[in-house]
Design an enzyme around this catalytic site. Structure first.
Site, PDB file in Angstrom:
ATOM      1  N   HIS A 105     -10.289  -5.701  -2.875  1.00  0.00           N
ATOM      2  CA  HIS A 105      -8.932  -5.917  -2.369  1.00  0.00           C
ATOM      3  C   HIS A 105      -8.998  -6.221  -0.884  1.00  0.00           C
ATOM      4  O   HIS A 105      -9.849  -5.706  -0.160  1.00  0.00           O
ATOM      5  CB  HIS A 105      -8.043  -4.699  -2.640  1.00  0.00           C
ATOM      6  N   GLU A 147     -12.208   3.220  -1.090  1.00  0.00           N
ATOM      7  CA  GLU A 147     -11.876   4.274  -2.061  1.00  0.00           C
ATOM      8  C   GLU A 147     -11.694   3.703  -3.463  1.00  0.00           C
ATOM      9  O   GLU A 147     -12.007   4.372  -4.445  1.00  0.00           O
ATOM     10  CB  GLU A 147     -10.567   4.965  -1.671  1.00  0.00           C
ATOM     11  N   ASP A 151       0.854  -1.188   0.000  1.00  0.00           N
ATOM     12  CA  ASP A 151       0.000   0.000   0.000  1.00  0.00           C
ATOM     13  C   ASP A 151       0.897   1.248   0.000  1.00  0.00           C
ATOM     14  O   ASP A 151       1.875   1.307   0.738  1.00  0.00           O
ATOM     15  CB  ASP A 151      -0.915  -0.024   1.239  1.00  0.00           C
TER      16      ASP A 151
HETATM   17  P1  AMP Z   1      -9.701   1.182   0.343  1.00  0.00           P
HETATM   18  O1  AMP Z   1      -9.983   2.304   1.267  1.00  0.00           O
HETATM   19  O2  AMP Z   1     -10.025  -0.160   0.962  1.00  0.00           O
HETATM   20  O3  AMP Z   1     -10.332   1.357  -1.023  1.00  0.00           O
HETATM   21  O4  AMP Z   1      -8.122   1.166   0.152  1.00  0.00           O
HETATM   22  C1  AMP Z   1      -7.458   1.555  -0.994  1.00  0.00           C
HETATM   23  C2  AMP Z   1      -6.001   1.546  -0.635  1.00  0.00           C
HETATM   24  O5  AMP Z   1      -5.254   1.613  -1.844  1.00  0.00           O
HETATM   25  C3  AMP Z   1      -5.541   2.725   0.236  1.00  0.00           C
HETATM   26  O6  AMP Z   1      -5.004   2.225   1.443  1.00  0.00           O
HETATM   27  C4  AMP Z   1      -4.503   3.436  -0.626  1.00  0.00           C
HETATM   28  O7  AMP Z   1      -3.407   3.908   0.133  1.00  0.00           O
HETATM   29  C5  AMP Z   1      -4.078   2.333  -1.595  1.00  0.00           C
HETATM   30  N1  AMP Z   1      -3.600   2.761  -2.896  1.00  0.00           N
HETATM   31  C6  AMP Z   1      -4.171   3.643  -3.738  1.00  0.00           C
HETATM   32  N2  AMP Z   1      -3.459   3.753  -4.877  1.00  0.00           N
HETATM   33  C7  AMP Z   1      -2.419   2.881  -4.754  1.00  0.00           C
HETATM   34  C8  AMP Z   1      -1.317   2.528  -5.588  1.00  0.00           C
HETATM   35  N3  AMP Z   1      -1.139   3.079  -6.793  1.00  0.00           N
HETATM   36  N4  AMP Z   1      -0.435   1.607  -5.141  1.00  0.00           N
HETATM   37  C9  AMP Z   1      -0.587   1.061  -3.919  1.00  0.00           C
HETATM   38  N5  AMP Z   1      -1.599   1.346  -3.079  1.00  0.00           N
HETATM   39  C10 AMP Z   1      -2.505   2.253  -3.487  1.00  0.00           C
END
Ligand code: AMP
Length: 110
Positions: free
Chosen positions: A101, A96, A30
């Site tokens: 995931h 988000e 992440d």
């Molecule tokens: P969620 O709130 O469950 O949708 O988590 C999405 C996660 O994706 C967040 O913790 C972000 O920090 C992570 N994230 C977003 N873009 C990327 C990226 N390009 N590479 C790695 N992690 C990411």
């Protein structure tokens, strides 16, 4: 179905710090880690795409299990004996990215 950033990571169109890939499921770090090890497990194949747990159908109900099994395998391989697994579900559940995931958090640094 719109492309998300995780679609692009799954297709290797944009870089990610990939730590696990068994051909079906992959995991990457992440970018905003909330623990010393914070990984995201996703299904790679378009046929296994689910936006969110809330959108799961009979046809895709196996996908969360695939992600959990991969996380378990990864933890065993790395000798990590304690970790947290989390799905954020829907905007009100702080999701988000609408590409299913599994968050994997551990106090152990990889
Ligand atoms: P969620 O709130 O469950 O949708 O988590 C999405 C996660 O994706 C967040 O913790 C972000 O920090 C992570 N994230 C977003 N873009 C990327 C990226 N390009 N590479 C790695 N992690 C990411």
């Amino acid at each position: 179905m719109g492309d998300t950033i995780f679609h692009k990571i799954a297709r290797a169109e944009i870089p990610a710090d990939v730590v696990y890939d068994d051909g079906v499921v992959m995991a990457f770090k992440d970018i905003h880690p909330k623990a010393p090890t914070h990984l995201l497990f996703i299904a790679k194949d378009a046929s296994d795409f689910v936006p969110s747990i809330a959108d799961m159908s009979d046809a895709t109900a196996h996908v969360p299990g695939m992600l959990i099994a991969a996380a378990q395998r990864f933890a065993k391989e790395q000798g990590i004996d304690g970790y947290k697994l989390t799905f954020h579900v829907g905007k009100a559940g702080e999701q988000e990215v609408f590409y299913l995931h599994l968050h994997f958090l551990s106090q152990k640094t990889l």
